[in-house]
Design a protein around this motif. Structure first.
Motif, PDB file in Angstrom:
ATOM      1  N   LEU A   1      36.666 -33.074  -8.225  1.00 53.04           N
ATOM      2  CA  LEU A   1      36.123 -33.463  -9.652  1.00 53.04           C
ATOM      3  C   LEU A   1      34.695 -34.384  -9.382  1.00 53.04           C
ATOM      4  CD1 LEU A   1      36.393 -31.990 -12.448  1.00 53.04           C
ATOM      5  CD2 LEU A   1      37.446 -34.358 -12.919  1.00 53.04           C
ATOM      6  N   LEU A   2      35.149 -35.259  -8.784  1.00 50.08           N
ATOM      7  CA  LEU A   2      34.276 -36.384  -8.447  1.00 50.08           C
ATOM      8  C   LEU A   2      32.953 -35.803  -7.795  1.00 50.08           C
ATOM      9  CD1 LEU A   2      36.300 -39.555  -7.502  1.00 50.08           C
ATOM     10  CD2 LEU A   2      35.341 -38.860  -9.603  1.00 50.08           C
ATOM     11  N   ARG A   3      33.198 -35.269  -6.589  1.00 49.15           N
ATOM     12  CA  ARG A   3      32.317 -34.490  -5.769  1.00 49.15           C
ATOM     13  C   ARG A   3      31.504 -33.585  -6.520  1.00 49.15           C
ATOM     14  NH1 ARG A   3      30.719 -37.428  -3.120  1.00 49.15           N
ATOM     15  NH2 ARG A   3      29.654 -35.967  -2.160  1.00 49.15           N
ATOM     16  N   ILE A   4      31.902 -32.942  -7.203  1.00 52.15           N
ATOM     17  CA  ILE A   4      31.219 -31.693  -8.187  1.00 52.15           C
ATOM     18  C   ILE A   4      30.391 -32.369  -9.175  1.00 52.15           C
ATOM     19  CG2 ILE A   4      31.406 -30.004  -9.972  1.00 52.15           C
ATOM     20  CD1 ILE A   4      34.083 -29.054  -8.352  1.00 52.15           C
ATOM     21  N   GLY A   5      30.902 -33.231  -9.812  1.00 53.58           N
ATOM     22  CA  GLY A   5      30.188 -33.981 -10.899  1.00 53.58           C
ATOM     23  C   GLY A   5      28.937 -35.026 -10.134  1.00 53.58           C
ATOM     24  N   ILE A   6      29.368 -35.325  -9.116  1.00 48.52           N
ATOM     25  CA  ILE A   6      28.300 -36.407  -8.573  1.00 48.52           C
ATOM     26  C   ILE A   6      26.855 -35.306  -7.792  1.00 48.52           C
ATOM     27  CG2 ILE A   6      27.629 -37.591  -6.632  1.00 48.52           C
ATOM     28  CD1 ILE A   6      30.599 -38.792  -6.810  1.00 48.52           C
ATOM     29  N   LEU A   7      27.362 -34.337  -7.294  1.00 51.97           N
ATOM     30  CA  LEU A   7      26.358 -33.468  -6.741  1.00 51.97           C
ATOM     31  C   LEU A   7      25.535 -32.465  -8.030  1.00 51.97           C
ATOM     32  CD1 LEU A   7      28.791 -31.835  -4.059  1.00 51.97           C
ATOM     33  CD2 LEU A   7      26.619 -33.061  -3.506  1.00 51.97           C
ATOM     34  N   LEU A   8      26.103 -32.211  -8.934  1.00 55.29           N
ATOM     35  CA  LEU A   8      25.528 -31.545 -10.187  1.00 55.29           C
ATOM     36  C   LEU A   8      24.504 -32.609 -10.599  1.00 55.29           C
ATOM     37  CD1 LEU A   8      28.365 -29.846 -12.022  1.00 55.29           C
ATOM     38  CD2 LEU A   8      26.566 -28.758 -10.711  1.00 55.29           C
ATOM     39  N   ALA A   9      24.976 -34.094 -10.856  1.00 55.94           N
ATOM     40  CA  ALA A   9      23.998 -34.996 -11.395  1.00 55.94           C
ATOM     41  C   ALA A   9      22.909 -35.120 -10.510  1.00 55.94           C
ATOM     42  CB  ALA A   9      24.661 -36.183 -11.541  1.00 55.94           C
ATOM     43  N   ALA A  10      23.124 -35.026  -9.008  1.00 49.39           N
ATOM     44  CA  ALA A  10      21.960 -35.158  -8.228  1.00 49.39           C
ATOM     45  C   ALA A  10      21.218 -33.897  -8.014  1.00 49.39           C
ATOM     46  CB  ALA A  10      22.615 -35.543  -6.747  1.00 49.39           C
ATOM     47  N   GLY A  11      21.362 -32.804  -8.890  1.00 51.90           N
ATOM     48  CA  GLY A  11      20.771 -31.759  -8.729  1.00 51.90           C
ATOM     49  C   GLY A  11      20.938 -30.773  -7.527  1.00 51.90           C
ATOM     50  N   GLN A  12      22.371 -30.744  -7.139  1.00 49.66           N
ATOM     51  CA  GLN A  12      22.596 -30.000  -5.995  1.00 49.66           C
ATOM     52  C   GLN A  12      23.867 -28.795  -6.456  1.00 49.66           C
ATOM     53  OE1 GLN A  12      22.767 -32.062  -2.221  1.00 49.66           O
ATOM     54  NE2 GLN A  12      22.388 -33.893  -3.286  1.00 49.66           N
ATOM     55  N   PRO A  13      23.456 -27.914  -7.127  1.00 45.77           N
ATOM     56  CA  PRO A  13      24.740 -27.084  -7.712  1.00 45.77           C
ATOM     57  C   PRO A  13      25.111 -26.175  -6.562  1.00 45.77           C
ATOM     58  CG  PRO A  13      22.344 -26.452  -8.575  1.00 45.77           C
ATOM     59  CD  PRO A  13      22.149 -27.795  -7.929  1.00 45.77           C
ATOM     60  N   GLU A  14      24.280 -25.608  -5.843  1.00 47.63           N
ATOM     61  CA  GLU A  14      24.791 -24.942  -4.716  1.00 47.63           C
ATOM     62  C   GLU A  14      25.750 -25.784  -3.916  1.00 47.63           C
ATOM     63  OE1 GLU A  14      21.633 -23.187  -2.598  1.00 47.63           O
ATOM     64  OE2 GLU A  14      20.964 -21.979  -4.312  1.00 47.63           O
ATOM     65  N   VAL A  15      25.587 -27.020  -3.603  1.00 49.68           N
ATOM     66  CA  VAL A  15      26.432 -27.694  -2.684  1.00 49.68           C
ATOM     67  C   VAL A  15      27.700 -28.050  -3.513  1.00 49.68           C
ATOM     68  CG1 VAL A  15      26.899 -29.906  -1.338  1.00 49.68           C
ATOM     69  CG2 VAL A  15      24.473 -28.781  -1.448  1.00 49.68           C
ATOM     70  N   ALA A  16      27.530 -28.238  -4.795  1.00 52.37           N
ATOM     71  CA  ALA A  16      28.567 -28.679  -5.672  1.00 52.37           C
ATOM     72  C   ALA A  16      29.415 -27.418  -5.824  1.00 52.37           C
ATOM     73  CB  ALA A  16      27.974 -28.825  -7.183  1.00 52.37           C
ATOM     74  N   SER A  17      29.079 -26.118  -5.733  1.00 52.04           N
ATOM     75  CA  SER A  17      29.795 -24.938  -5.922  1.00 52.04           C
ATOM     76  C   SER A  17      30.851 -24.687  -4.942  1.00 52.04           C
ATOM     77  CB  SER A  17      28.966 -23.863  -6.082  1.00 52.04           C
ATOM     78  OG  SER A  17      28.114 -23.389  -4.947  1.00 52.04           O
ATOM     79  N   LYS A  18      30.260 -25.427  -3.661  1.00 50.91           N
ATOM     80  CA  LYS A  18      31.078 -25.138  -2.265  1.00 50.91           C
ATOM     81  C   LYS A  18      32.735 -25.868  -2.501  1.00 50.91           C
ATOM     82  CE  LYS A  18      27.336 -24.515   0.751  1.00 50.91           C
ATOM     83  NZ  LYS A  18      26.595 -24.957   1.785  1.00 50.91           N
ATOM     84  N   TRP A  19      32.513 -26.836  -3.544  1.00 48.94           N
ATOM     85  CA  TRP A  19      33.860 -27.788  -3.707  1.00 48.94           C
ATOM     86  C   TRP A  19      34.799 -26.901  -4.783  1.00 48.94           C
ATOM     87  CZ3 TRP A  19      35.835 -32.251  -1.727  1.00 48.94           C
ATOM     88  CH2 TRP A  19      34.904 -33.118  -0.829  1.00 48.94           C
TER      89      TRP A  19
END
Length: 295
Positions: free
Chosen positions: A120-138
């Motif tokens: 959940l932290l990784r997804i939230g951090i990556l989304l906030a950083a503008g990296q939705p594709e990387v976030a989706s891998k989690w």
């Protein structure tokens, strides 16, 4: 003012890193995910860690501190995914930087590192950083039984389009998100790949047996408003084919199509109310509203 969770102590340090707010007090550190923008929304009441206001929703989680609870007894669905805080004694921690998936802290006893590896932290951090594709891998790191909770979190981060693609999300939740965010193409795909019986089974034809409250009628109205008249006609016809079970909803949609002058609506009208004694189809203006709406 800023309030530190699980503590009445004033804030010691605050740092905004890649769209995420990190806060420390005299003995703990927490992360705060800000609203994802105009599309961020909340499903229901928010308490504890969620703060809802006119600008959206904030979600905060304790990352580290002494004697912090590992879980919460609250029934808030997203708390099923709550990261467990790192139980560590911290003496006046000051946030230094984000480095290598960890948060660096300066304390009275030296530099400490708090890992940020929970999905959940990784997804939230990556989304906030503008990296939705990387976030989706989690997403695969989150058990499917928790995808309903993850969908709520994604909505709050302004990513409902990602939420509807979660493999563990129920059909009802998927439809609900699509209707609220105007995802008409996705709704059309759902109608094309699911039978009327399957879709109607979600709520049994509407709360209290009232056709206008039917989820399937809601889908049809959304499709109609966006030009998918053929799909609505098919839904209405399939409902009427169910007989008494789907007649009220079918009549409601047939009445809508007739009033709009949709092609083929005369056939639906015949299905909905039958023919006159002479075998002709009654004109819409000659049919009582109760006959069309089934009330």
């Amino acid at each position: 003012g800023l309030r530190a969770e699980h503590s009445s102590t004033a804030v010691e340090s605050v740092k905004f890193i890649h769209g995420v707010l990190y806060v420390s007090t005299q003995n703990l550190v927490q992360v705060i995910f800000l609203s994802g923008g105009d599309t961020a929304a909340s499903n229901g009441e928010i308490d504890g860690d969620g703060v809802q206001d006119g600008w959206g929703t904030l979600d905060s989680y304790v990352l580290a501190g002494p004697d912090v609870p590992a879980s919460s007894s609250s029934q808030d669905l997203t708390k099923l995914l709550r990261p467990s805080p790192l139980p560590i004694a911290l003496n006046q921690p000051s946030i230094l930087a984000y480095h290598g998936s960890s948060l660096l802290l300066s304390t009275a006893s030296g530099v400490r590192m708090v890992p940020l590896l929970h999905p959940l932290l990784r997804i939230g951090i990556l989304l906030a950083a503008g990296q939705p594709e990387v976030a989706s891998k989690w997403f695969d790191a989150v058990p499917r039984r928790n995808h309903e909770a993850l969908a709520i979190f994604l909505e709050r981060r302004g990513a409902p389009d990602m939420a509807v693609n979660l493999q563990g999300l129920s059909l009802e939740s998927t439809i609900d998100i699509c209707i609220r965010y105007g995802m008409t193409d996705r709704l059309k795909d759902i109608v094309d790949t699911h039978s009327v019986i399957q879709l109607r089974a979600i709520d049994g034809g509407g709360r209290g047996g009232i056709a206008s409250r039917s989820l399937l009628v809601g889908i049809a109205l959304n499709l109609f408003a966006n030009g998918h008249v053929d799909a609505v006609s098919r839904i209405a016809s399939d409902l009427l084919d169910l007989g008494d079970q789907g007649r009220a909803e079918g009549r409601l949609l047939a009445g809508l199509l007739v009033s709009a002058g949709a092609a083929g609506s005369d056939k639906l009208l015949t299905q909905a109310v039958g023919t006159l004694p002479d075998g002709t189809v009654p004109a819409p203006g000659d049919i009582p509203a109760t006959s069309i709406l089934g009330v």
